[in-house]
Design an enzyme around this catalytic site. Structure first.
Site, mmCIF file in Angstrom:
data_model
loop_
_atom_site.group_PDB
_atom_site.id
_atom_site.type_symbol
_atom_site.label_atom_id
_atom_site.label_comp_id
_atom_site.label_asym_id
_atom_site.label_seq_id
_atom_site.Cartn_x
_atom_site.Cartn_y
_atom_site.Cartn_z
ATOM 1 N N GLU A 124 -19.093 -7.525 16.140
ATOM 2 C CA GLU A 124 -20.513 -7.726 15.847
ATOM 3 C C GLU A 124 -21.401 -7.753 17.080
ATOM 4 O OE1 GLU A 124 -21.355 -12.429 15.351
ATOM 5 O OE2 GLU A 124 -19.962 -11.591 13.888
ATOM 6 N N LYS A 176 -14.550 -30.385 9.674
ATOM 7 C CA LYS A 176 -15.789 -30.827 9.026
ATOM 8 C C LYS A 176 -16.333 -29.780 8.053
ATOM 9 C CE LYS A 176 -17.310 -33.980 12.694
ATOM 10 N NZ LYS A 176 -16.104 -33.876 13.539
ATOM 11 N N ILE A 177 -16.332 -28.498 8.461
ATOM 12 C CA ILE A 177 -16.863 -27.456 7.585
ATOM 13 C C ILE A 177 -15.921 -27.217 6.412
ATOM 14 C CG2 ILE A 177 -17.549 -25.039 7.427
ATOM 15 C CD1 ILE A 177 -18.373 -25.200 10.381
ATOM 16 N N ASP A 206 -19.755 -13.079 6.725
ATOM 17 C CA ASP A 206 -20.937 -13.382 7.523
ATOM 18 C C ASP A 206 -20.699 -13.053 8.989
ATOM 19 O OD1 ASP A 206 -23.616 -14.493 7.848
ATOM 20 O OD2 ASP A 206 -22.629 -16.167 8.869
ATOM 21 N N SER A 241 -16.682 -17.874 9.629
ATOM 22 C CA SER A 241 -16.271 -18.523 10.874
ATOM 23 C C SER A 241 -16.418 -17.581 12.062
ATOM 24 C CB SER A 241 -14.836 -19.041 10.755
ATOM 25 O OG SER A 241 -14.454 -19.741 11.920
ATOM 26 N N ARG A 242 -15.414 -16.754 12.321
ATOM 27 C CA ARG A 242 -15.457 -15.782 13.406
ATOM 28 C C ARG A 242 -14.827 -14.479 12.924
ATOM 29 N NH1 ARG A 242 -18.657 -18.686 15.107
ATOM 30 N NH2 ARG A 242 -18.896 -19.611 17.186
ATOM 31 N N HIS A 267 -24.241 -13.047 10.411
ATOM 32 C CA HIS A 267 -23.919 -14.284 11.128
ATOM 33 C C HIS A 267 -25.051 -15.311 10.970
ATOM 34 C CE1 HIS A 267 -21.205 -15.764 14.622
ATOM 35 N NE2 HIS A 267 -21.726 -16.803 13.988
ATOM 36 N N GLN A 268 -25.407 -15.584 9.739
ATOM 37 C CA GLN A 268 -26.531 -16.461 9.460
ATOM 38 C C GLN A 268 -26.139 -17.759 8.786
ATOM 39 O OE1 GLN A 268 -28.158 -13.442 6.475
ATOM 40 N NE2 GLN A 268 -28.845 -15.334 5.491
ATOM 41 N N ALA A 269 -24.836 -18.008 8.625
ATOM 42 C CA ALA A 269 -24.402 -19.197 7.894
ATOM 43 C C ALA A 269 -24.944 -20.485 8.517
ATOM 44 C CB ALA A 269 -22.881 -19.248 7.822
#
Length: 331
Positions: free
Chosen positions: A262, A153-154, A257, A232-233, A294-296
């Site tokens: 992290e 989907k993304i 991101d 993503s990760r 990590h704000q996406a």
């Protein structure tokens, strides 16, 4: 009975409280779940956790000993959860299997555009009333090639935006997405995608098979002037190898991101502390690298969907139902 929610951001708190208003009492904490904070959950049957929570075996043991029977994770990813231990302890684990894919796809594009057009450098200059253009030249993306690793989907949402820019599309995934094929995406081996793409974006889950998907050999296969984006990760990229390539002067820009180490850093204010992570400290010094925290996913739309789904997961648990969000069912 009160639910305890860990790792709640200030902007997120009112959304959580509204979603749970007619369901359960919920107490929101800004601390993240780990071995040190897990004892706080004693006496709470249900805890809700954020994406960077430590839900390894040791933490789950502490939670179970304190009476926790359900973990409701407010994220899609669950690589931080020891599912085998949760099952052994008889704990239900649920996640959010879907939220707005546009939040992440649009942010990935924001990163790509920012590094391509040197937006951060330009903004810093103009604050000092330095209006020179030297070093700010970017490239048209129209007519160039976007490589999308992961076309769920993304990835599909990202590809639609790329199509709007007039870009050629290459894709790599375990299964082809017909919607992406309709946009003209051609699926190729990842090695070809690395070699031919001007812009590479990652939208695959983090699993044993995808850890360091972008390793030293993948980075060397990419064009020297490529743009690399990861929303993503963090574990998808071998960061040490990336730093090595950046030191050689490679890549037009890198937008990250996420970061593989992290946990314990992102979502926290570390501005007055010495950063002990040498790799991250070196990474942020490169002028062609942009790192965000990590704000996406962090839009009103996406976070609203996340907390509403989390509330439904809790209700399903209470009423003995099982949905597609359940990773470990109620025993």
């Amino acid at each position: 009975m009160e639910i305890l929610a860990f790792g709640v951001q200030a902007d997120e708190k009112p959304l959580i409280e509204r979603a749970f208003r007619d369901l359960e009492d919920i107490r929101c904490l800004d601390v993240f779940l780990n071995e040190d904070t897990a004892p706080i959950a004693a006496g709470h049957e249900i805890v809700s956790t954020s994406v960077n929570a430590d839900l390894g075996a040791a933490v789950l043991e502490i939670l179970a000993a304190g009476g926790t029977r359900m973990v409701a994770q407010r994220s899609t990813g669950f690589n931080n959860v020891d599912l085998d231990t949760a099952e052994r302890l008889g704990m239900t684990v649920a996640r959010v299997s879907y939220y707005s894919p546009y939040s992440v796809a649009e942010f990935a594009w924001a990163l790509a555009m920012a590094v391509n057009r040197r937006i951060v450098r330009a903004a810093i200059r103009t604050r000092d009333f330095d209006f020179r253009l030297h070093g700010l030249m970017g490239r048209d993306l129209h007519g160039r090639t976007a490589g999308v690793l992961g076309t769920g989907k993304i990835g599909e949402a990202f590809a639609r935006i790329a199509h709007g820019f007039g870009m050629r599309l290459l894709g790599w995934d375990v299964a082809e997405n017909p919607a992406c094929a309709e946009l003209g995406m051609r699926y190729v081996p990842k090695e070809e995608l690395f070699a031919r793409s001007d812009l590479i974006t990652l939208h695959v889950p983090l699993m044993a098979e995808t850890r360091h998907l972008i390793d030293a050999s993948a980075l060397k296969a990419m064009r020297d002037d490529a743009i690399l984006v990861n929303s993503s990760r963090g574990g998808l990229i071998d960061t040490a190898a990336l730093v090595g390539e950046l030191r050689e002067g490679r890549f037009t820009g890198v937008g990250l991101d996420v970061y593989e180490a992290e946990a314990g850093l992102f979502f926290l204010d570390k501005s007055l502390e010495a950063v002990e992570d040498d790799t991250l400290a070196r990474l942020v010094t490169f002028p062609n690298v942009l790192v965000t925290s990590h704000q996406a996913y962090y839009t009103e739309d996406a976070v609203g969907q996340i907390v509403e789904t989390t509330a439904r997961n809790v209700l399903d648990y209470r009423e003995g139902r099982r949905s597609e969000n359940v990773l470990v069912p109620r025993s």
